[in-house]
Design a protein around this motif. Structure first.
Motif, short mmCIF file in Angstrom:
data_model
loop_
_atom_site.label_atom_id
_atom_site.label_comp_id
_atom_site.label_asym_id
_atom_site.label_seq_id
_atom_site.Cartn_x
_atom_site.Cartn_y
_atom_site.Cartn_z
N ALA A 91 41.92 42.42 40.83
CA ALA A 91 41.83 41.04 40.34
C ALA A 91 40.71 40.92 39.30
O ALA A 91 40.88 40.26 38.28
CB ALA A 91 41.59 40.08 41.50
N PHE A 92 39.59 41.58 39.55
CA PHE A 92 38.46 41.54 38.62
C PHE A 92 38.84 42.18 37.27
O PHE A 92 38.62 41.60 36.22
CB PHE A 92 37.25 42.26 39.23
N ILE A 93 39.44 43.34 37.34
CA ILE A 93 39.80 44.06 36.11
C ILE A 93 40.85 43.31 35.31
O ILE A 93 40.80 43.23 34.08
CB ILE A 93 40.27 45.49 36.45
N SER A 94 41.80 42.69 36.01
CA SER A 94 42.87 41.96 35.31
C SER A 94 42.39 40.59 34.81
O SER A 94 43.10 39.92 34.07
CB SER A 94 44.07 41.78 36.23
N GLY A 95 41.18 40.19 35.20
CA GLY A 95 40.64 38.91 34.75
C GLY A 95 41.05 37.73 35.61
O GLY A 95 40.83 36.58 35.22
N ASP A 96 41.62 37.99 36.78
CA ASP A 96 42.04 36.91 37.66
C ASP A 96 40.90 36.35 38.50
O ASP A 96 41.08 35.42 39.26
CB ASP A 96 43.15 37.41 38.61
N GLN A 97 39.72 36.92 38.37
CA GLN A 97 38.57 36.42 39.12
C GLN A 97 37.53 35.91 38.19
O GLN A 97 37.30 36.40 37.13
CB GLN A 97 37.95 37.54 39.98
#
Length: 97
Positions: A91-97
């Motif tokens: 989630a962090f890498i994909s920008g969802d956080q």
């Protein structure tokens, strides 16, 4: 072990706080984000020590993601914690956080 042996053992603990360098890097790069993953039972990088560094170290809190996991220093040893850590990192890498 005798009292004399224990107290004669001279260990010098060193702690290298890199927070100022990370804060500078984050100021210089507005797109830089930071992920902290800490184990509840970690004696080397205890979650509250980590939290204190990023909340008092001049880091832009809006670009920091931090999670604690029910594990020790090696979060990946616990299958449940590893699964949660993996999801959080995705989630962090994909920008969802």
């Amino acid at each position: 072990m005798s009292h004399e042996v224990v107290h004669s053992y001279n260990v010098q603990q060193t702690y290298h706080d890199v927070t100022p360098y990370v804060a500078t890097a984050m100021r210089d790069n507005s797109g830089m984000r930071l992920f902290f993953g800490s184990g509840h039972y970690d004696l080397m990088a205890a979650p509250l020590s980590v939290k204190r560094n990023y909340t008092h170290g001049g880091l832009p809190l809006e670009r920091i993601t931090a999670h604690d996991y029910p594990a020790g220093h090696m979060i990946f040893v616990s299958k449940k914690a590893l699964s949660t850590l993996s999801s959080d990192l995705r989630a962090f890498i994909s920008g969802d956080q």
